[in-house]
Design an enzyme around this catalytic site. Structure first.
Site, mmCIF file in Angstrom:
data_model
loop_
_atom_site.group_PDB
_atom_site.id
_atom_site.type_symbol
_atom_site.label_atom_id
_atom_site.label_comp_id
_atom_site.label_asym_id
_atom_site.label_seq_id
_atom_site.Cartn_x
_atom_site.Cartn_y
_atom_site.Cartn_z
ATOM 1 N N TYR A 125 46.622 39.686 30.534
ATOM 2 C CA TYR A 125 46.442 38.335 29.976
ATOM 3 C C TYR A 125 45.782 38.547 28.618
ATOM 4 O O TYR A 125 44.671 38.119 28.390
ATOM 5 C CB TYR A 125 45.535 37.571 30.953
ATOM 6 C CG TYR A 125 45.330 36.100 30.743
ATOM 7 C CD1 TYR A 125 46.387 35.208 30.781
ATOM 8 C CD2 TYR A 125 44.042 35.583 30.556
ATOM 9 C CE1 TYR A 125 46.178 33.849 30.626
ATOM 10 C CE2 TYR A 125 43.826 34.220 30.408
ATOM 11 C CZ TYR A 125 44.900 33.362 30.445
ATOM 12 O OH TYR A 125 44.683 32.006 30.315
ATOM 13 N N HIS A 185 47.096 32.920 23.482
ATOM 14 C CA HIS A 185 47.580 32.342 24.745
ATOM 15 C C HIS A 185 46.409 31.914 25.626
ATOM 16 O O HIS A 185 46.384 30.796 26.148
ATOM 17 C CB HIS A 185 48.468 33.345 25.479
ATOM 18 C CG HIS A 185 48.874 32.904 26.856
ATOM 19 N ND1 HIS A 185 49.716 31.827 27.072
ATOM 20 C CD2 HIS A 185 48.534 33.378 28.087
ATOM 21 C CE1 HIS A 185 49.874 31.664 28.385
ATOM 22 N NE2 HIS A 185 49.173 32.586 29.016
ATOM 23 N N ARG A 203 40.732 23.480 30.527
ATOM 24 C CA ARG A 203 39.286 23.431 30.707
ATOM 25 C C ARG A 203 38.633 22.697 29.552
ATOM 26 O O ARG A 203 38.565 21.471 29.553
ATOM 27 C CB ARG A 203 38.713 24.852 30.889
ATOM 28 C CG ARG A 203 39.061 25.459 32.250
ATOM 29 C CD ARG A 203 38.351 26.769 32.468
ATOM 30 N NE ARG A 203 38.647 27.728 31.410
ATOM 31 C CZ ARG A 203 39.714 28.541 31.402
ATOM 32 N NH1 ARG A 203 40.542 28.536 32.423
ATOM 33 N NH2 ARG A 203 39.935 29.353 30.412
ATOM 34 N N ASP A 231 57.847 36.850 32.624
ATOM 35 C CA ASP A 231 57.075 36.528 33.824
ATOM 36 C C ASP A 231 57.317 35.051 34.166
ATOM 37 O O ASP A 231 56.528 34.180 33.825
ATOM 38 C CB ASP A 231 55.589 36.799 33.529
ATOM 39 C CG ASP A 231 54.680 36.412 34.683
ATOM 40 O OD1 ASP A 231 55.172 36.313 35.819
ATOM 41 O OD2 ASP A 231 53.475 36.204 34.434
ATOM 42 N N GLN A 280 51.451 26.930 40.629
ATOM 43 C CA GLN A 280 50.309 27.705 40.118
ATOM 44 C C GLN A 280 49.035 26.876 40.069
ATOM 45 O O GLN A 280 47.960 27.315 40.478
ATOM 46 C CB GLN A 280 50.647 28.218 38.704
ATOM 47 C CG GLN A 280 49.596 29.140 38.095
ATOM 48 C CD GLN A 280 50.033 29.686 36.723
ATOM 49 O OE1 GLN A 280 51.095 29.333 36.213
ATOM 50 N NE2 GLN A 280 49.205 30.529 36.137
ATOM 51 N N TYR A 289 46.044 28.499 42.553
ATOM 52 C CA TYR A 289 45.452 29.677 41.903
ATOM 53 C C TYR A 289 43.951 29.846 42.135
ATOM 54 O O TYR A 289 43.412 30.941 41.933
ATOM 55 C CB TYR A 289 45.771 29.693 40.405
ATOM 56 C CG TYR A 289 44.812 28.943 39.506
ATOM 57 C CD1 TYR A 289 44.908 27.571 39.369
ATOM 58 C CD2 TYR A 289 43.820 29.622 38.790
ATOM 59 C CE1 TYR A 289 44.043 26.890 38.536
ATOM 60 C CE2 TYR A 289 42.948 28.946 37.952
ATOM 61 C CZ TYR A 289 43.063 27.580 37.826
ATOM 62 O OH TYR A 289 42.206 26.915 37.012
HETATM 63 CA CA CA Z 1 51.964 36.436 32.731
#
Ligand code: CA
Length: 424
Positions: free
Chosen positions: A135, A140, A149, A240, A247, A251
């Site tokens: 990540y 991103h 958030r 991906d 999600q 998650y």
């Molecule tokens: Ca990914």
């Protein structure tokens, strides 16, 4: 400079100007034709060169490589020979395909080991034992943190101190061209009191690059940033696929699970780190200073142009929705591998580590529909009059990647997949 990368090299095989596969590239893959046993090949222009045939004729004999390694379902056995041998094979191919070649008759050679790419089927290049997804794009992570958030604290406290990642699902990694069935699963729509079950409505791509591990380690062994490049064979484009609604509900607290495990798509060609060597760049300044095991020296980022196109069922061509670059990564591959193995976690030939979504600084360089449409608030207008917030059934997502300098283009081909309706 690596011999096979010389910009002045030209092949006697015709290579179109915009080809991803000039003689300076020579990426490895696995092909089959007429359901014959899969074999190792390299790409040159619009052709593939069959390495088994070349091995049968003794071209790799002095490298001490048995021909059997080239009649294979995967590249793993070949990669496991080690870089001295695999780079030797790439150099030998460079000599065979060089138009300065005088002692052999090119047309005679061509007929026995070259085939048109259009006539062969490319298969999964490696058997992926384990797959890890990082990540590592600051842009991103900042976009996602801002959306879900707090724009003031978009990055979580750990993000600038370690390359965040999770262990993904290797069994569902598929080669470019494999259709992708829309997943079904639990979702908790905003305002609902209990979860619903059904096809994901927020199906997305994530534009990533993956590196293929080229050397095993033992359990308990770690790989330093200085050693890491010896353990990386090459790179592929990596999509991906992500179901955002699944999600969002699942998650917490352990991260992605079913939102990601239904499929990931890779390009069929593994471009070697040798071929990418000329495209190294300085990485971004890392502040705060990282812990000693994550420090590194030298240029560890790579300038690789990236593009994503979406082609709806009624469209004649793909519409580009993103142009990004791999050089934007905050954490480089050597740091990712050092972090991954610092505990003594062992890695194996064929394992893939993906970068995480590669977003650039501007909205046209965001690497997922989540960011491009900003959670669906900014739909993308398509040339056929339709619009996209996320992916529709019938959409084909096409990712491309290439480096370019001094008229030399080192490309990856593409990673594409068409969305099929969820099973009813
Ligand atoms: Ca990914």
């Amino acid at each position: 400079m690596i011999k096979a990368n010389k910009p002045t090299l030209k092949s006697w095989v015709e290579v179109p100007d915009d080809s991803d596969f000039p003689i300076q590239n020579l990426p490895f893959g696995i092909y089959t034709i007429n359901d014959q046993h899969p074999r190792v090949c390299i790409a040159i222009g619009e052709h593939i060169a069959d390495l088994y045939v070349l091995a049968e004729h003794g071209f790799f004999e002095d490298l001490g490589i048995e021909k059997e390694v080239f009649e294979n379902h995967y590249l793993n056995d070949f990669i496991a020979l080690g870089k001295a041998k695999t780079s030797g094979v790439r150099n030998r191919l460079s000599e065979i395909l060089d138009n300065d070649l005088e002692e052999w008759d090119a047309s005679e050679l061509a007929s026995f080991f070259l085939k048109l790419q259009a006539e062969v089927k490319m298969l999964m290049p490696v058997k992926v034992g384990d797959y890890t997804d990082f990540y590592s794009s600051r842009e991103h992570a900042t976009n996602v943190g801002t959306m879900f958030r707090d724009p003031e604290n978009a990055l979580l406290p750990n993000w600038l101190h370690l390359p965040v990642g999770y262990h993904g699902r290797a069994s569902s990694i598929v080669v470019s061209g494999t259709p992708i069935q829309r997943p079904v699963g639990q979702q908790m729509p905003a305002g609902a009191e209990k979860p619903i079950f059904g096809p994901s409505k927020l199906l997305d791509f994530e534009l990533e690059m993956g590196f293929v591990v080229g050397r095993d380690t033992d359990l308990g062994q770690s790989v330093s940033t200085a050693e890491a490049e010896d353990y990386i064979f090459g790179m592929v484009i990596f999509n991906d696929w992500s179901a955002r609604d699944i999600q969002k509900w699942e998650y917490v607290p352990l991260g992605p699970f079913l939102a990601k495990n239904f499929a990931s798509t890779i390009s069929p060609w593994v471009v070697t780190m040798d071929a990418l060597d000329a495209f190294r760049e300085e990485g971004p300044m890392q502040d705060p200073e990282v812990l000693p095991y994550l420090k590194y020296e030298g240029k560890k980022n790579y300038n690789i142009n990236l593009e994503v196109g979406i082609q709806g069922e009624n469209m004649e061509a793909a519409h580009t929705v993103c142009r990004s670059n791999f050089k934007h990564m905050y954490w480089n591959m050597s740091q990712q591998l050092a972090h991954h193995t610092v505990t003594g976690c062992n890695i194996n030939v064929g394992d893939i580590c993906a970068s995480g979504t590669i977003s650039g600084p501007t909205p046209d360089s965001y690497g997922s529909m989540l960011e491009i449409s900003w959670r669906g608030t900014k739909p993308v207008a398509m040339p056929d009059g339709s619009e996209r917030k996320f992916l529709l059934d019938g959409d084909t997502v096409i990712m491309k990647a290439y480096c370019e300098r001094d008229g030399i283009r080192i490309g990856f081909g593409e990673a594409s997949g068409k969305i099929l309706p969820a099973k009813s």
